[in-house]
Design an enzyme around this catalytic site. Structure first.
Site, PDB file in Angstrom:
ATOM      1  N   HIS A 150      -9.502   4.251   6.113  1.00 25.49           N
ATOM      2  CA  HIS A 150      -8.138   4.580   5.681  1.00 25.49           C
ATOM      3  C   HIS A 150      -7.814   6.026   6.047  1.00 25.49           C
ATOM      4  CE1 HIS A 150      -8.545   0.977   3.106  1.00 25.49           C
ATOM      5  NE2 HIS A 150      -7.227   0.953   3.126  1.00 25.49           N
ATOM      6  N   LYS A 154      -6.105   8.990   1.183  1.00 20.13           N
ATOM      7  CA  LYS A 154      -6.516   7.963   0.215  1.00 20.13           C
ATOM      8  C   LYS A 154      -7.609   8.506  -0.690  1.00 20.13           C
ATOM      9  CE  LYS A 154      -7.772   3.142  -0.395  1.00 20.13           C
ATOM     10  NZ  LYS A 154      -6.735   2.935  -1.411  1.00 20.13           N
TER      11      LYS A 154
HETATM   12  N1  LIG Z   1      -2.056  -3.010  -2.900  1.00 11.09           N
HETATM   13  C1  LIG Z   1      -1.652  -2.651  -1.676  1.00 11.09           C
HETATM   14  O1  LIG Z   1      -1.294  -3.487  -0.823  1.00 11.09           O
HETATM   15  C2  LIG Z   1      -1.607  -1.181  -1.344  1.00 11.09           C
HETATM   16  C3  LIG Z   1      -1.196  -0.724  -0.073  1.00 11.09           C
HETATM   17  C4  LIG Z   1      -1.103   0.657   0.147  1.00 11.09           C
HETATM   18  C5  LIG Z   1      -1.408   1.555  -0.879  1.00 11.09           C
HETATM   19  N2  LIG Z   1      -1.837   1.064  -2.088  1.00 11.09           N
HETATM   20  C6  LIG Z   1      -2.096   1.955  -3.239  1.00 11.09           C
HETATM   21  O2  LIG Z   1      -0.831   2.376  -3.749  1.00 11.09           O
HETATM   22  C7  LIG Z   1      -0.995   3.645  -4.391  1.00 11.09           C
HETATM   23  C8  LIG Z   1       0.028   4.635  -3.821  1.00 11.09           C
HETATM   24  O3  LIG Z   1      -0.290   4.863  -2.452  1.00 11.09           O
HETATM   25  P1  LIG Z   1       0.579   5.905  -1.586  1.00 11.09           P
HETATM   26  O4  LIG Z   1      -0.129   6.031  -0.272  1.00 11.09           O
HETATM   27  O5  LIG Z   1       2.023   5.528  -1.615  1.00 11.09           O
HETATM   28  O6  LIG Z   1       0.349   7.251  -2.468  1.00 11.09           O
HETATM   29  P2  LIG Z   1       1.163   8.625  -2.453  1.00 11.09           P
HETATM   30  O7  LIG Z   1       1.884   8.797  -1.161  1.00 11.09           O
HETATM   31  O8  LIG Z   1       0.181   9.679  -2.893  1.00 11.09           O
HETATM   32  O9  LIG Z   1       2.285   8.434  -3.594  1.00 11.09           O
HETATM   33  C9  LIG Z   1       1.964   8.442  -4.971  1.00 11.09           C
HETATM   34  C10 LIG Z   1       3.251   8.283  -5.756  1.00 11.09           C
HETATM   35  O10 LIG Z   1       2.924   8.230  -7.153  1.00 11.09           O
HETATM   36  C11 LIG Z   1       3.750   9.178  -7.822  1.00 11.09           C
HETATM   37  N3  LIG Z   1       3.162   9.654  -9.067  1.00 11.09           N
HETATM   38  C12 LIG Z   1       2.067  10.437  -9.227  1.00 11.09           C
HETATM   39  N4  LIG Z   1       1.872  10.690 -10.533  1.00 11.09           N
HETATM   40  C13 LIG Z   1       2.881  10.062 -11.193  1.00 11.09           C
HETATM   41  C14 LIG Z   1       3.248   9.960 -12.548  1.00 11.09           C
HETATM   42  N5  LIG Z   1       2.514  10.551 -13.515  1.00 11.09           N
HETATM   43  N6  LIG Z   1       4.327   9.192 -12.876  1.00 11.09           N
HETATM   44  C15 LIG Z   1       5.075   8.601 -11.897  1.00 11.09           C
HETATM   45  N7  LIG Z   1       4.787   8.663 -10.608  1.00 11.09           N
HETATM   46  C16 LIG Z   1       3.699   9.395 -10.257  1.00 11.09           C
HETATM   47  C17 LIG Z   1       3.956  10.292  -6.825  1.00 11.09           C
HETATM   48  O11 LIG Z   1       5.057  11.128  -7.226  1.00 11.09           O
HETATM   49  P3  LIG Z   1       5.198  12.685  -6.680  1.00 11.09           P
HETATM   50  O12 LIG Z   1       5.576  12.556  -5.218  1.00 11.09           O
HETATM   51  O13 LIG Z   1       6.311  13.260  -7.505  1.00 11.09           O
HETATM   52  O14 LIG Z   1       3.849  13.321  -6.884  1.00 11.09           O
HETATM   53  C18 LIG Z   1       4.233   9.457  -5.571  1.00 11.09           C
HETATM   54  O15 LIG Z   1       5.561   8.943  -5.610  1.00 11.09           O
HETATM   55  C19 LIG Z   1      -2.473   4.036  -4.168  1.00 11.09           C
HETATM   56  O16 LIG Z   1      -3.215   3.625  -5.303  1.00 11.09           O
HETATM   57  C20 LIG Z   1      -2.868   3.216  -2.947  1.00 11.09           C
HETATM   58  O17 LIG Z   1      -4.259   2.980  -2.874  1.00 11.09           O
HETATM   59  C21 LIG Z   1      -1.927  -0.261  -2.336  1.00 11.09           C
END
Ligand SMILES: NC(=O)c1ccc[n+]([C@@H]2O[C@H](COP(=O)([O-])OP(=O)(O)OC[C@H]3O[C@@H](n4cnc5c(N)ncnc54)[C@H](OP(=O)(O)O)[C@@H]3O)[C@@H](O)[C@H]2O)c1
Length: 242
Positions: A150, A154
């Site tokens: 990844h 991540k």
């Molecule tokens: N299941 C699937 O198919 C799949 C696919 C891809 C990713 N994922 C997972 O999805 C998650 C997010 O991935 P990403 O790459 O999008 O991460 P990312 O770019 O780091 O985004 C994280 C998001 O969460 C928000 N956040 C952090 N703390 C928060 C809080 N206390 N309350 C509300 N929002 C909060 C952040 O807001 P700020 O910008 O304001 O900090 C940001 O909008 C990860 O766990 C990843 O492993 C899953």
């Protein structure tokens, strides 16, 4: 049959997944995003969205929604789960790296609301998991290893998808595989399940090249989850049902 669009709260809306969800939902007439939550509670300058933005601590202030779609961080997960239970609305979550206590809370919440949690919302991985189970069952004595790669941002390792594929291996042959994780560049997500016997090796590989596959799957699940009975619904059953 429902004709009103499904009202969505996107939790983690400013992140990589959240941005894809907002963009794809805006182009889908079956959906309207009424609320968007992030840590800061402010829409990034380059994100266009008519939704009301809030911090994860103020979800009680969100306008009405039918389904929350959560792709955030484990730290933020408890609040969105509690908000959905308090309102009696559905939850679609893809947040990985959840602690055992959080997974137990998810199961408890499923007594009250319909929900789906999946480590990977792509159709290809749902099919891969079934192929892996069959291969592991047919080759029980072989070594089993899962290598996942990844992007460098991540945080959790092994990935939630690798662990889900590991459960498929265990379901097939009764033992967990070994895991290896790579974090490099902007890799969206790659998983190789390797079964190695004397003199031969079988590799089953999935490569995601575009984050939209996960967002598209989660939005489809949100549409299909509206109006369902409380319970923890299986991704495959919802996606593959016609
Ligand atoms: N299941 C699937 O198919 C799949 C696919 C891809 C990713 N994922 C997972 O999805 C998650 C997010 O991935 P990403 O790459 O999008 O991460 P990312 O770019 O780091 O985004 C994280 C998001 O969460 C928000 N956040 C952090 N703390 C928060 C809080 N206390 N309350 C509300 N929002 C909060 C952040 O807001 P700020 O910008 O304001 O900090 C940001 O909008 C990860 O766990 C990843 O492993 C899953």
């Amino acid at each position: 049959m429902e004709t009103e669009p499904v009202r969505i709260l996107v939790h983690g809306a400013s992140g990589r997944m959240g941005r894809a969800l907002l963009r794809l939902a805006a182009a889908d007439p079956r959906l309207v995003v009424t609320a968007a939550a992030s840590r800061s509670g402010v829409a990034p300058a380059d994100v266009r969205s008519d939704a009301r933005w809030l911090t994860g601590a103020r979800l009680a202030d969100a306008p009405e929604f039918d389904v929350a779609i959560d792709f955030s961080l484990p730290d933020a997960f408890d609040a969105v789960l509690a908000a959905c239970v308090a309102r009696g609305v559905a939850l679609v979550s893809g947040t990985t790296g959840l602690a055992d206590a959080q997974l137990a809370a998810l199961d408890a919440a499923a007594q009250r609301i319909p929900l789906v949690w999946a480590a990977n919302y792509s159709l290809g991985v749902a099919v891969l998991a079934e192929l892996v189970r069959q291969a592991a069952q047919a080759l029980p004595g072989w070594d089993a290893d899962i290598v996942e790669a990844h992007h460098v941002h991540k945080k959790d390792a092994p990935s939630g998808t690798a662990l889900a594929l590991g459960r498929a291996v265990a379901a097939g042959r009764g033992r967990e595989p070994h895991y290896a994780s790579l974090r490099a560049g902007d890799i969206v997500g790659e998983h190789t399940v390797q079964l190695t016997g004397p003199g031969e090796r079988l590799e089953l590989v999935h490569r995601a090249t575009d984050r939209d596959v996960f967002a598209r799957g989660a939005l489809e699940v949100a549409v299909r989850l509206r109006g369902r009975a409380p319970g923890r619904h299986a991704l495959g059953a919802l996606l593959f049902a016609s």
